[in-house]
Design an enzyme around this catalytic site. Sequence first.
Site, PDB file in Angstrom:
ATOM      1  N   GLY A  19       2.439   0.093   4.653  1.00  0.00           N
ATOM      2  CA  GLY A  19       2.738  -1.292   4.311  1.00  0.00           C
ATOM      3  C   GLY A  19       2.912  -1.441   2.817  1.00  0.00           C
ATOM      4  O   GLY A  19       3.220  -0.479   2.111  1.00  0.00           O
ATOM      5  N   CYS A  20       2.702  -2.632   2.340  1.00  0.00           N
ATOM      6  CA  CYS A  20       2.865  -2.925   0.917  1.00  0.00           C
ATOM      7  C   CYS A  20       1.953  -2.017   0.093  1.00  0.00           C
ATOM      8  O   CYS A  20       0.750  -1.963   0.320  1.00  0.00           O
ATOM      9  CB  CYS A  20       2.531  -4.382   0.656  1.00  0.00           C
ATOM     10  SG  CYS A  20       2.576  -4.831  -1.092  1.00  0.00           S
TER      11      CYS A  20
END
Length: 182
Positions: A19-20
């Site tokens: 993810g981020c």
Amino acid sequence: MSTGGLYSDSHETATFANGCFWGTEHMFLKHYPPKENKGILKTSVGYTGGRDDVKNPSYKDVCTGRTGHAEAVQIEFDPQILKYEELVEFFYRTHDPTTKDRQGNDMGTQYRSAIFTHSDEQAQIAKSVTSDIQAKHFDKRGQTIATIIEPFKEWFPAEDYHQEYLFKNPTGYQCPTHRLHW
């Protein structure tokens, strides 16, 4: 650009995408602060796992989804203090590895769950830990880990403002899946 990562003689490198990268780096550094000598020596966020013909992509380039790169964290660690197995397990604890190309509201291939291995030994360990985590935490829920395990190729550091972003901007966006799940 680097083909070997942060590796040095007495240290190893681990590269994870989940993810981020702001939240990924933040979780590792909160739980293994370098100043506390828990094994992580330093981290860098950047891009890896993309198309071979795309060199030095920018954040804007990666966000288009056309480069194939993942937002990732690269960790230099001391294997005498912190084992690769522990890092892989912690990686799984801090996101939802059952979603393909997504974490929370962040969607796209740049947010995929991936382990980029730096050696055959790391690949074997990553596969073994993944199998154990699947059996222990996801089989009983009827879910399947979607994490990709592949050899590391190239590393492109993200822009400076992304490095340790959530330490510099404590109220900045953090994906809700970046927490300890067990």
